[in-house]
Structures are given as structure tokens and as C-alpha cells.
Write a protein that holds these residues in place. Sequence first.
Motif, PDB file in Angstrom:
ATOM      1  N   ASN A  20       0.851  -1.176   0.000  1.00 41.29           N
ATOM      2  CA  ASN A  20       0.000   0.000   0.000  1.00 41.29           C
ATOM      3  C   ASN A  20       0.895   1.237   0.000  1.00 41.29           C
ATOM      4  N   ILE A  21       0.356   2.341  -0.513  1.00 45.24           N
ATOM      5  CA  ILE A  21       1.115   3.588  -0.608  1.00 45.24           C
ATOM      6  C   ILE A  21       0.289   4.724  -0.029  1.00 45.24           C
ATOM      7  N   LEU A  22       0.901   5.516   0.823  1.00 45.16           N
ATOM      8  CA  LEU A  22       0.273   6.708   1.383  1.00 45.16           C
ATOM      9  C   LEU A  22       1.171   7.899   1.079  1.00 45.16           C
ATOM     10  N   LEU A  23       0.667   8.838   0.287  1.00 46.42           N
ATOM     11  CA  LEU A  23       1.385  10.070  -0.039  1.00 46.42           C
ATOM     12  C   LEU A  23       0.655  11.240   0.604  1.00 46.42           C
ATOM     13  N   ILE A  24       1.336  11.950   1.498  1.00 51.68           N
ATOM     14  CA  ILE A  24       0.737  13.087   2.195  1.00 51.68           C
ATOM     15  C   ILE A  24       1.463  14.358   1.788  1.00 51.68           C
ATOM     16  N   VAL A  25       0.687  15.354   1.354  1.00 57.17           N
ATOM     17  CA  VAL A  25       1.258  16.635   0.942  1.00 57.17           C
ATOM     18  C   VAL A  25       0.606  17.746   1.759  1.00 57.17           C
ATOM     19  N   ALA A  26       1.400  18.440   2.562  1.00 57.85           N
ATOM     20  CA  ALA A  26       0.907  19.607   3.279  1.00 57.85           C
ATOM     21  C   ALA A  26       0.905  20.813   2.338  1.00 57.85           C
ATOM     22  N   ASP A  27       0.411  21.933   2.808  1.00 61.42           N
ATOM     23  CA  ASP A  27       0.284  23.127   1.970  1.00 61.42           C
ATOM     24  C   ASP A  27       1.043  24.289   2.616  1.00 61.42           C
ATOM     25  N   ALA A  62      10.973  22.329  -4.403  1.00 58.07           N
ATOM     26  CA  ALA A  62       9.638  22.322  -5.007  1.00 58.07           C
ATOM     27  C   ALA A  62       9.674  22.578  -6.499  1.00 58.07           C
ATOM     28  N   GLY A  63      10.680  23.299  -6.989  1.00 60.41           N
ATOM     29  CA  GLY A  63      10.758  23.581  -8.418  1.00 60.41           C
ATOM     30  C   GLY A  63      10.005  24.831  -8.813  1.00 60.41           C
ATOM     31  N   TYR A  64       8.775  24.962  -8.340  1.00 61.88           N
ATOM     32  CA  TYR A  64       7.951  26.144  -8.620  1.00 61.88           C
ATOM     33  C   TYR A  64       7.092  26.389  -7.391  1.00 61.88           C
ATOM     34  N   PRO A  65       7.368  27.454  -6.615  1.00 64.12           N
ATOM     35  CA  PRO A  65       6.712  27.625  -5.321  1.00 64.12           C
ATOM     36  C   PRO A  65       5.310  28.241  -5.383  1.00 64.12           C
ATOM     37  N   ILE A  66       4.424  27.558  -6.064  1.00 66.42           N
ATOM     38  CA  ILE A  66       3.007  27.912  -6.120  1.00 66.42           C
ATOM     39  C   ILE A  66       2.223  26.602  -6.112  1.00 66.42           C
ATOM     40  N   CYS A  67       1.092  26.592  -5.408  1.00 66.46           N
ATOM     41  CA  CYS A  67       0.362  25.345  -5.162  1.00 66.46           C
ATOM     42  C   CYS A  67       0.066  24.546  -6.424  1.00 66.46           C
ATOM     43  N   HIS A  68      -0.647  25.141  -7.392  1.00 62.64           N
ATOM     44  CA  HIS A  68      -1.125  24.333  -8.506  1.00 62.64           C
ATOM     45  C   HIS A  68       0.007  23.864  -9.408  1.00 62.64           C
ATOM     46  N   VAL A  69       1.055  24.684  -9.568  1.00 59.09           N
ATOM     47  CA  VAL A  69       2.166  24.272 -10.420  1.00 59.09           C
ATOM     48  C   VAL A  69       2.985  23.180  -9.738  1.00 59.09           C
ATOM     49  N   SER A  70       3.276  23.367  -8.459  1.00 57.98           N
ATOM     50  CA  SER A  70       4.032  22.353  -7.724  1.00 57.98           C
ATOM     51  C   SER A  70       3.313  21.009  -7.764  1.00 57.98           C
ATOM     52  N   SER A 301       5.538  18.705   1.463  1.00 54.05           N
ATOM     53  CA  SER A 301       4.677  19.870   1.272  1.00 54.05           C
ATOM     54  C   SER A 301       4.886  20.381  -0.139  1.00 54.05           C
ATOM     55  N   ASP A 302       3.896  21.098  -0.683  1.00 61.52           N
ATOM     56  CA  ASP A 302       4.036  21.579  -2.060  1.00 61.52           C
ATOM     57  C   ASP A 302       5.126  22.629  -2.196  1.00 61.52           C
ATOM     58  N   GLN A 303       5.425  23.342  -1.103  1.00 61.81           N
ATOM     59  CA  GLN A 303       6.538  24.285  -1.021  1.00 61.81           C
ATOM     60  C   GLN A 303       6.586  24.793   0.412  1.00 61.81           C
ATOM     61  N   GLY A 304       7.525  25.676   0.704  1.00 60.00           N
ATOM     62  CA  GLY A 304       7.606  26.264   2.032  1.00 60.00           C
ATOM     63  C   GLY A 304       6.912  27.609   2.085  1.00 60.00           C
ATOM     64  N   LEU A 305       7.444  28.530   2.909  1.00 61.71           N
ATOM     65  CA  LEU A 305       6.815  29.832   3.100  1.00 61.71           C
ATOM     66  C   LEU A 305       7.825  30.751   3.772  1.00 61.71           C
ATOM     67  N   ALA A 306       7.723  32.057   3.505  1.00 56.12           N
ATOM     68  CA  ALA A 306       8.680  32.995   4.081  1.00 56.12           C
ATOM     69  C   ALA A 306       8.351  33.347   5.527  1.00 56.12           C
TER      70      ALA A 306
END
Length: 463
Positions: A20-27, A62-70, A301-306
Motif C-alpha cells: 500500500n502507498i500513502l502520499l501526504i502533501v501539506a500546503d 519544489a521547483g515552482y513555489p506555487i500550489c497548482h504548479v508544484s 509539502s508543495d513548497q515552504g513559506l517565508a
Amino acid sequence: MRALLLLILTLGTGLHAAPNILLIVADDQRPDTVHALGNALIETPTLDRLAASGTSFSRAYAGYPICHVSRAQILTGNPAFKALPKYPAGAIDPRLATLGGTLQKAGYHTCYTGKWHNDGHPTQRGYTATSGLYSSGGGKGATQPDVDDRGRPLTGYRGWTFKDENNQAELDKGVGLQRDNSRHIADGAIHAIQTAPKDRPLFLHVNFAFPHDPRQWPEGMKDRYAAAKMVLPANFAPQHPFDHGNINGRDELLLPTPRTESAVREELAIYYAMITDLDAQLGRILAALPAPEETIIIFTSDQGLALGSHGLLGKQNEYEHSIRSPMIICGPGLPKGERSAALVNLNDIFPTLCELAGVPVPATVQSKSLAPLLRHQTERVHEFVTGVFTDTQRMICDERWKLVLYPKAGREQLFDLQKDPDELHDLSADAAHANKRDELKARLAEWRREQGDPDLAKSAVPR
């Protein structure tokens, strides 16, 4: 056919059954917000247990620090220019294989829970079912708070609602980002685990919406962290010295400029509480797994934050606090309690899960599996990683050095991350480091040409 696929999976992994696989992504969770990984103030007992059970990557980009693109990059295993034909907006390229679709074709029951911030619906991207789906729309005519806990305008997630399996809004769970959001997402994930078919392995993709703004105290956690006791980031500044490309963006307007220490401490207190609440809800999900020790688990997480670092609040920048994410990988037969400083990308999750599950990696996937790192077969999979934001920022970094270009601002930065991990000393104008600056610039230009960067021709930075 399904039985044959399961047999192939079993033989590929060497396990008695496909895992089984569980992938968790915070925001918007900063990479420095896990207690076991060095943050003495925050409480994250569930993430601490995961860190003890697997490998923690301290340099996951993240590569691109915006939710939908990441998230599009995670779903397709490709950089932004490839994942989104109309970069940086629009739909995911339909010609690309998706993570959910690939595992679904390999015999997995694929279920999506929580925040969906891409085009279409999860079932159009390879997910068999949804449970606890949280997406835009459905709140028309319903009331929603206009201000947050401190009386500031509520701007994030306007009109977002939870949806049932028929994609109908569940208005009883509120509209917008409510303080019990993570609990509802965990409920959906637990329901997915409990109702998953027993004759197929499960791939459960859980996307939390916390700790994204609007920041408000989670249920039962009012003043869990005292603002006066919060520690400001080492690179806190009242304001950023120039327009980095998003200086007037929504995220940056959540607090007035110049930033004050007291305002940032208040923001950090609620932010930490949201992460601690997410951690508790993640604990509920792990407790519902039938065999967590035999489950491949990835947290990121999809990216970090300042949040005050470099005078910024949002994630739309190339500094380490925003372009990096926490990442922990656990699974049967994988090392426990290890830390890796290897350069990795979030879009590497796709081929990594394929390899760990014994599933062939689709030809459209450009990223690299981290399985050789996890198994100590290599010390690196990437010589460098990159970062992108609109037509205003381009970044490249290797194991020590980082170069950031700001084409519209006519600026560039060079940081020695080994000596200056907080990125406080820009060395781009230092003649002693001109060769390194030019080397990284040439390598970045080559990568942009290979990827088809639509802004390459107009992004020269004058010197």
C-alpha cells in the motif's frame, strides 16, 4: 488481468503482496517545521515518528513555489514547463502519464483526499475514487467569514467546499478554509482506508490545506503557542530590498510593510498551531492503516513559506525557506532514522513510488527515482536543481552554491549555502566568485533551453 497485474507487482517488489502507498502533501509548510529535524519549539510527534521510521531529506526542492504548479509537477513527474503547456497557468498536459493513472493501470485502487488545486477532477487524472475532496466551487449563496481570527480580511480559499463522492458540495462542513479543515480531510482519508477493496493494493493521496493562510487557530488550539515565545527566523527582515516578482502579490499583502517582529510572531504562533493540528490528524490516518510497517509512506509539502524571512510572507521566491519542502520517506525494507542532504525534487516522488512498488516508470516522466539514494546505492541523483516563478525568477543550485536571476528587476544573487545557509550575503558582485557565478549561469541557461523555457529569450540580466 487484475490478478496478473498483482502478480507482476508482487514479483517486482519482492514482497508477499504489492505494498500500500500513502502520499501526504501539506500546503505551504516550511522545511524547518519538524521537531525531530531541529525545530525545538514546534510539536510534531507524528512527523517525528515518521522521521525515526524512514529517511528525511533536508534539500527537497519544489521547483515552482506555487500550489497548482508544484502539484502538477508531482502528478506528472515533470518540471513546470513540461507539465503545463500554457505555463504557468492552464491544464496539465493530457499527453503526460500521471502518478494516479500509472498506479491505477498497475492494479492499484487509487483514491484522492483533500485539496485539489489542478484543472478538472481527480477522477480525470487517474484516481478511481475521492473521499474528503476539498476543491473550489460549490459555496455559492452560502455564508463565509470575511475576516480571520485577528480581524484581517479572509482572502484564501474563497468559495472552496468539501465534496462527496458525487462531487456535490457538503455545506455542513463550511465554506472556505475553516479551522477544522484538517480533521475533515483526515476523516476522508480514514474512510478511504476503511472502504478500500481488499483484493487490490491501495494508493491514497492525501493533500492537506493547512498551514496555508488564512491562518486561524485550529479547533481546540487557541493560543497553543504564545506569540511572545516564538523565535523569529534568523533571516527575518522588515522588508525585502527589491521587487522580487511578487512584492504586491496577495500573500505579501497579508501583513503591512515594513514587517514588525510582533506581527510576525503572531503569524508564526498560529502557523505552528496549524502544523501541530495537521500532525495530529496525520496520526489518526496512520493509526487507521491496516499494516503501516508494510506501507510506503511519503510526507512532504508543495513548497515552504517565508513568514518574515527576508522581509517576505509568501512562498513566491527562490530562498531556501520557500523553494524547499520537508520530505520523509518510509517503507518496508528501507532505512530507518536516516537523514540525507542529497539534492532532490518533489517531482522525483512519481518515479520513486513506481520503483518501490515495482511499477515501470512511464516514458513521459523526466524526474529521477530516489530509490537508489534510499538503498545507499548512490550518494546523488541530481548534480543541480532549479527553481522557477513566472517570468521574474530563475534559480539553480548545486550542493554548495545557489544563483538566482531576477530578469525584470535586473538583479541577481549568488549564495554560498555551505557558509551562509540563511542566504544573508549576496556574493554575485564579488570578483572572487565570478567564475562560479558564470558557471551556474551557463548551466541554468542550458537547462532552460532543454526544457523549453518560454521566457529564455527575454530574461538576460544586465551587468
